[in-house]
Design an enzyme around this catalytic site. Structure first.
Site, PDB file in Angstrom:
ATOM      1  N   VAL A 162      38.440   3.718  34.080  1.00 45.23           N
ATOM      2  CA  VAL A 162      37.523   4.767  33.610  1.00 45.23           C
ATOM      3  C   VAL A 162      36.107   4.549  34.154  1.00 45.23           C
ATOM      4  CG1 VAL A 162      36.534   5.897  31.579  1.00 45.23           C
ATOM      5  CG2 VAL A 162      38.914   5.154  31.541  1.00 45.23           C
ATOM      6  N   ARG A 220      24.108  -1.902  17.906  1.00 44.81           N
ATOM      7  CA  ARG A 220      24.110  -0.469  18.218  1.00 44.81           C
ATOM      8  C   ARG A 220      25.397   0.192  17.744  1.00 44.81           C
ATOM      9  NH1 ARG A 220      23.845   0.765  24.061  1.00 44.81           N
ATOM     10  NH2 ARG A 220      24.514   2.704  23.136  1.00 44.81           N
ATOM     11  N   LYS A 266      31.490   5.780  15.134  1.00 44.84           N
ATOM     12  CA  LYS A 266      30.214   5.968  15.858  1.00 44.84           C
ATOM     13  C   LYS A 266      30.304   7.148  16.816  1.00 44.84           C
ATOM     14  CE  LYS A 266      29.190   3.336  19.729  1.00 44.84           C
ATOM     15  NZ  LYS A 266      28.751   4.072  20.911  1.00 44.84           N
ATOM     16  N   ASN A 267      31.344   7.137  17.650  1.00 45.17           N
ATOM     17  CA  ASN A 267      31.392   8.134  18.726  1.00 45.17           C
ATOM     18  C   ASN A 267      31.782   9.530  18.248  1.00 45.17           C
ATOM     19  OD1 ASN A 267      30.474   6.248  20.485  1.00 45.17           O
ATOM     20  ND2 ASN A 267      32.459   5.793  21.418  1.00 45.17           N
ATOM     21  N   ARG A 311      23.384   6.803  25.582  1.00 44.01           N
ATOM     22  CA  ARG A 311      24.020   7.812  26.418  1.00 44.01           C
ATOM     23  C   ARG A 311      24.254   9.127  25.652  1.00 44.01           C
ATOM     24  NH1 ARG A 311      25.824   8.945  31.623  1.00 44.01           N
ATOM     25  NH2 ARG A 311      27.735  10.124  31.454  1.00 44.01           N
ATOM     26  N   ASP A 313      37.088   1.263  25.875  1.00 47.51           N
ATOM     27  CA  ASP A 313      36.213   0.635  24.879  1.00 47.51           C
ATOM     28  C   ASP A 313      36.854  -0.571  24.192  1.00 47.51           C
ATOM     29  OD1 ASP A 313      34.377   2.546  25.493  1.00 47.51           O
ATOM     30  OD2 ASP A 313      34.562   3.681  23.643  1.00 47.51           O
ATOM     31  N   CYS A 358      24.809   1.890  27.554  1.00 46.72           N
ATOM     32  CA  CYS A 358      25.442   0.717  28.158  1.00 46.72           C
ATOM     33  C   CYS A 358      25.582   0.920  29.662  1.00 46.72           C
ATOM     34  CB  CYS A 358      26.827   0.488  27.552  1.00 46.72           C
ATOM     35  SG  CYS A 358      26.747  -0.056  25.848  1.00 46.72           S
ATOM     36  N   ARG A 395      26.825   6.111  35.909  1.00 42.75           N
ATOM     37  CA  ARG A 395      27.199   7.038  34.815  1.00 42.75           C
ATOM     38  C   ARG A 395      26.403   8.338  34.946  1.00 42.75           C
ATOM     39  NH1 ARG A 395      27.294   4.221  29.001  1.00 42.75           N
ATOM     40  NH2 ARG A 395      28.745   5.906  28.508  1.00 42.75           N
ATOM     41  N   PRO A 396      26.773   9.164  35.939  1.00 40.43           N
ATOM     42  CA  PRO A 396      26.031  10.418  36.115  1.00 40.43           C
ATOM     43  C   PRO A 396      26.349  11.419  34.997  1.00 40.43           C
ATOM     44  CG  PRO A 396      27.911  10.347  37.606  1.00 40.43           C
ATOM     45  CD  PRO A 396      27.902   9.029  36.855  1.00 40.43           C
ATOM     46  N   ILE A 397      25.551  12.504  34.921  1.00 37.51           N
ATOM     47  CA  ILE A 397      25.890  13.580  33.961  1.00 37.51           C
ATOM     48  C   ILE A 397      26.028  14.909  34.717  1.00 37.51           C
ATOM     49  CG2 ILE A 397      25.001  12.523  31.843  1.00 37.51           C
ATOM     50  CD1 ILE A 397      22.497  14.311  32.181  1.00 37.51           C
TER      51      ILE A 397
HETATM   52  C1  EPZ Z   1      32.143   8.136  25.986  1.00 35.88           C
HETATM   53  O1  EPZ Z   1      31.175   7.915  26.984  1.00 35.88           O
HETATM   54  C2  EPZ Z   1      31.931   7.065  24.948  1.00 35.88           C
HETATM   55  N1  EPZ Z   1      30.585   7.171  24.406  1.00 35.88           N
HETATM   56  C3  EPZ Z   1      32.132   5.702  25.573  1.00 35.88           C
HETATM   57  O2  EPZ Z   1      32.017   4.738  24.557  1.00 35.88           O
HETATM   58  C4  EPZ Z   1      33.517   5.623  26.185  1.00 35.88           C
HETATM   59  O3  EPZ Z   1      33.635   4.412  26.890  1.00 35.88           O
HETATM   60  C5  EPZ Z   1      33.742   6.780  27.150  1.00 35.88           C
HETATM   61  O4  EPZ Z   1      33.467   8.046  26.501  1.00 35.88           O
HETATM   62  C6  EPZ Z   1      35.157   6.838  27.705  1.00 35.88           C
HETATM   63  O5  EPZ Z   1      36.070   6.910  26.662  1.00 35.88           O
HETATM   64  C7  EPZ Z   1      30.337   8.015  23.422  1.00 35.88           C
HETATM   65  O6  EPZ Z   1      31.197   8.743  22.946  1.00 35.88           O
HETATM   66  C8  EPZ Z   1      28.967   8.003  22.876  1.00 35.88           C
HETATM   67  P1  EPZ Z   1      32.796   9.801  30.036  1.00 35.88           P
HETATM   68  P2  EPZ Z   1      30.896   9.027  28.092  1.00 35.88           P
HETATM   69  O7  EPZ Z   1      31.865  10.919  30.322  1.00 35.88           O
HETATM   70  O8  EPZ Z   1      31.048  10.357  27.484  1.00 35.88           O
HETATM   71  C9  EPZ Z   1      32.398   9.753  34.843  1.00 35.88           C
HETATM   72  C10 EPZ Z   1      31.230   2.753  23.571  1.00 35.88           C
HETATM   73  O9  EPZ Z   1      31.414   1.558  23.885  1.00 35.88           O
HETATM   74  N2  EPZ Z   1      31.493  10.906  34.697  1.00 35.88           N
HETATM   75  O10 EPZ Z   1      34.137  10.107  29.495  1.00 35.88           O
HETATM   76  O11 EPZ Z   1      29.634   8.675  28.741  1.00 35.88           O
HETATM   77  C11 EPZ Z   1      31.752   8.469  34.302  1.00 35.88           C
HETATM   78  O12 EPZ Z   1      30.891   7.893  35.250  1.00 35.88           O
HETATM   79  C12 EPZ Z   1      30.936   3.791  24.617  1.00 35.88           C
HETATM   80  O13 EPZ Z   1      31.264   3.149  22.403  1.00 35.88           O
HETATM   81  C13 EPZ Z   1      30.967  11.526  35.821  1.00 35.88           C
HETATM   82  O14 EPZ Z   1      31.229  11.131  36.960  1.00 35.88           O
HETATM   83  O15 EPZ Z   1      32.092   8.748  29.088  1.00 35.88           O
HETATM   84  C14 EPZ Z   1      32.956   7.626  33.961  1.00 35.88           C
HETATM   85  O16 EPZ Z   1      33.408   6.966  35.109  1.00 35.88           O
HETATM   86  C15 EPZ Z   1      30.584   3.232  25.943  1.00 35.88           C
HETATM   87  N3  EPZ Z   1      30.121  12.579  35.643  1.00 35.88           N
HETATM   88  C16 EPZ Z   1      33.983   8.663  33.523  1.00 35.88           C
HETATM   89  O17 EPZ Z   1      33.535   9.928  34.024  1.00 35.88           O
HETATM   90  C17 EPZ Z   1      29.803  13.068  34.420  1.00 35.88           C
HETATM   91  O18 EPZ Z   1      29.035  14.039  34.332  1.00 35.88           O
HETATM   92  C18 EPZ Z   1      34.175   8.761  32.010  1.00 35.88           C
HETATM   93  O19 EPZ Z   1      32.936   8.942  31.364  1.00 35.88           O
HETATM   94  C19 EPZ Z   1      30.358  12.434  33.285  1.00 35.88           C
HETATM   95  C20 EPZ Z   1      31.203  11.366  33.440  1.00 35.88           C
END
Ligand code: EPZ
Length: 419
Positions: A327, A399, A22-23, A92, A305, A116, A121-123
Site C-alpha cells: 500500500v 496520536r 480513530k480513522n 493527514r 496499519d 506519518c 503520500r500525494p493527494i
Molecule cells: C488512510 O490513509 C489511513 N489514515 C491510514 O492509517 C491507512 O494506512 C491508509 O488509509 C491505508 O489503509 C486515515 O484514515 C486517517 P490512502 P490515507 O489514500 O487515506 C496513494 C494509521 O496508521 N495515494 O488509502 O492517506 C498513497 O500514496 C494511518 O492510522 C495517491 O497516490 O491512505 C498510498 O500509496 C496511517 N494519491 C495509497 O494511495 C492520492 O491522492 C493508499 O493511501 C491518495 C493516495
C-alpha cells in the site's frame, strides 16, 4: 515529556475495552461541518489527532464541546474556509475537511497535509476528484485553493482505492447537484462508517463497502447522535501484544467482522481465539508459527496499519517470515529501531519486502518512535523483551492510542515517563 520507559511484566492476564475508531472518527468530525445544527458523536477516542480535528472545527467557526468520549459540534456558523497551517501539518486526515468545506461553503484553502511519513503520500486523487465535480483547484506555493460556483454530480474513477480520497470525495459530493458515482472506491470499514454517519444525517449514500459508491447530492441534513465503532487497528495491536508477551487477553468493543484478515493471521500464528459478540479472548501459543509470506493490501486484505506491529512478534516465531508492503512505498521504519532491540530483519527496498529471522528474543534498548504504528510496534516489542526499553518521541504513539500508559499498566507492564 515524550520519553517513556517500559518494563515487561511477563505473560498477560488482562481485560481491556478497545477505544473508538480513530480513522472513523476523523472523517465523521469533518462531516459535522455539513450540518448547520448540532452533531453529537459518542465513543470518540481522546487522542492527539482528535484534538487536532477539534481545533480545526473551532478555527472554522464551529462550537465544539467535549465530555470524555462524547463530542458535541454546533456548526451553525462557519466563518472561515481556511484550515490553519499548524493543524494541516499535524495529520493527514486534515485533508478531508476540504471536501466538507467545499460542500458547505463552496470554498476551501489549505496547505498540503502532514502526518506519518510512509513514503510519498500525494493527494492528487482528492484534488482531481474535486475538479471533476466542478471545482477550480489552484496550487500557489504550498497552498491549495479550491472553489466552485456550484458542483455537479459526475463519475469519478480512482486510480487506486484510496481511503482518504474516497472519504473526501463522498463529503464533497453531498454538496453537488445530482448523483456522483465513485468507482474503484476504498472498501475499508471507515468508509462504511462515514456512509452510515452521512445517511443518519439525512444524506443519501449507497454502496459503501463495495468498489462503487453512489452519492445523491443536495439533500437536507438534520441533527444527529452517532456512536463510533471500536478501533480495529487498536484491537489488533493489543492482540499482537498478547502474542508477544504470552498469556491471555479479553478485549471488549471489538469490531470482529471487520478484522477477519488480522484474526486469520493470528490463528495461523497459533493464537487461540474465542469470540462472543463484540468480546474476544486471545490466548497466545507456547510457540509462535512463522508467516511464510504475507502481503498487506487494501480492505479486506491484511491492513498496512497492522504490518509494523506484526514484526516484533514474528522475531520470536519458529521460522523465518516474509512480509510484503503493497500500500505504501516506505513503511518499514520500525525495522531500524527493532534491530536495536536485537531483531534480525532485513528490508529489500526495491521489492518492498521485509525478511524476519525467527527464533530471536528481543532485549530492551533506547529506541525512538518513527511514526504512529511503528511506535506501537516498539511498545509490543518492549512488552515481550528482557529488560527496560526507553521509547523516545512517544507523542507519535499518543496520536492514535488513547491513554496508552494506562493501557500498558492494565496489560501488566510498567510505564513511567522520564526526562
Ligand atoms: C488512510 O490513509 C489511513 N489514515 C491510514 O492509517 C491507512 O494506512 C491508509 O488509509 C491505508 O489503509 C486515515 O484514515 C486517517 P490512502 P490515507 O489514500 O487515506 C496513494 C494509521 O496508521 N495515494 O488509502 O492517506 C498513497 O500514496 C494511518 O492510522 C495517491 O497516490 O491512505 C498510498 O500509496 C496511517 N494519491 C495509497 O494511495 C492520492 O491522492 C493508499 O493511501 C491518495 C493516495
Amino acid at each position: 515529556m515524550s520519553r517513556l520507559r517500559i518494563r515487561n511484566c511477563g505473560p498477560l492476564q488482562a481485560e481491556l475495552r478497545v477505544q473508538g475508531s480513530k480513522n472513523s472518527s476523523l472523517p465523521c468530525l469533518a462531516a459535522a461541518l455539513l450540518h448547520p445544527g448540532t452533531t453529537v458523536l459518542e465513543g470518540v477516542p481522546m487522542i492527539e489527532d482528535v484534538a487536532t480535528a477539534i481545533e480545526i472545527l473551532r478555527a472554522l467557526g464551529a462550537g465544539v464541546w467535549t465530555d470524555e468520549g462524547r463530542i458535541t459540534i454546533c456548526a451553525n456558523d462557519i466563518t472561515n474556509t481556511r484550515i490553519p497551517v499548524q493543524y494541516m501539518k499535524k495529520m493527514r486526515s486534515s485533508a478531508v475537511f476540504m471536501g466538507a468545506l467545499l460542500a458547505r461553503m463552496k470554498n476551501a484553502e489549505a496547505v498540503y497535509p502532514g502526518g506519518c511519513v510512509l513514503g510519498n503520500r500525494p493527494i492528487n486523487f482528492h484534488l482531481e476528484g474535486f475538479q471533476r465535480l466542478g471545482c477550480d483547484v489552484a496550487v500557489q506555493e504550498d497552498v491549495i485553493i479550491a472553489k466552485t460556483s456550484g458542483m455537479t454530480g459526475t463519475g469519478i474513477k480512482l486510480p487506486f482505492p484510496s481511503v482518504g480520497a474516497t472519504e473526501n470525495l463522498m463529503l464533497a459530493a453531498v454538496g453537488a447537484e445530482g448523483t456522483t458515482m465513485i468507482e474503484n472506491a476504498a472498501k475499508e470499514p471507515e468508509v462504511i462508517e462515514l456512509a452510515r454517519f452521512l445517511n443518519r444525517m439525512g444524506l443519501e449514500v449507497s454502496g459503501a463497502g463495495t468498489s462503487k459508491i453512489c452519492i445523491r447530492g443536495g439533500q437536507k441534513t438534520h441533527d444527529i447522535h452517532f456512536c463510533m465503532s471500536g478501533d480495529r487497528i487498536a484491537a489488533g495491536t493489543w492482540l499482537l501484544c498478547c502474542m508477544n508477551a504470552g498469556g491471555s487477553l479479553w478485549l471488549d468493543n471489538v469490531p470482529v467482522s471487520w478484522m477477519r484478515s488480522t484474526l486469520s493471521v493470528l490463528e495461523q500464528m497459533g493464537a487461540s481465539l474465542r469470540i462472543d459478540g463484540t468480546r474476544l479472548e486471545c490466548t497466545a501459543p507456547q510457540k509462535i508459527r512463522a508467516v511464510k509470506h504475507l502481503k498487506t493490501a487494501p480492505y479486506p486484505g491484511f491492513p498496512t496499519d497492522m504490518q509494523s506491529q506484526l514484526l516484533p512478534v514474528l522475531c520470536r516465531a519458529d521460522e523465518d517470515s516474509c512480509i510484503c508492503e503493497t500500500v505504501f512505498s516506505s513503511r518499514f521504519c520500525a525495522v531500524r529501531e527493532l534491530v536495536r532491540m536485537g531483531a534480525r530483519i532485513t528490508v529489500d527496498q526495491e521489492k518492498n519486502l521485509a525478511w524476519v529471522q525467527g527464533g530471536v528474543r528481543l532485549h530492551g534498548a533506547d529506541v525512538s518512535a518513527p511514526d504512529l504504528r511503528a511506535g506501537a510496534a516498539l511498545v509490543i516489542a518492549a512488552m515481550g523483551a528482557g529488560g527496560d526499553t526507553i521509547i523516545d518521541n512517544f507523542y507519535h504513539i499518543e496520536r492514535g492510542y488513547e491513554r496508552i500508559t494506562d493501557t500498558i499498566r492494565i496489560l501488566g507492564g510498567e510505564a513511567c515517563w522520564i526526562c
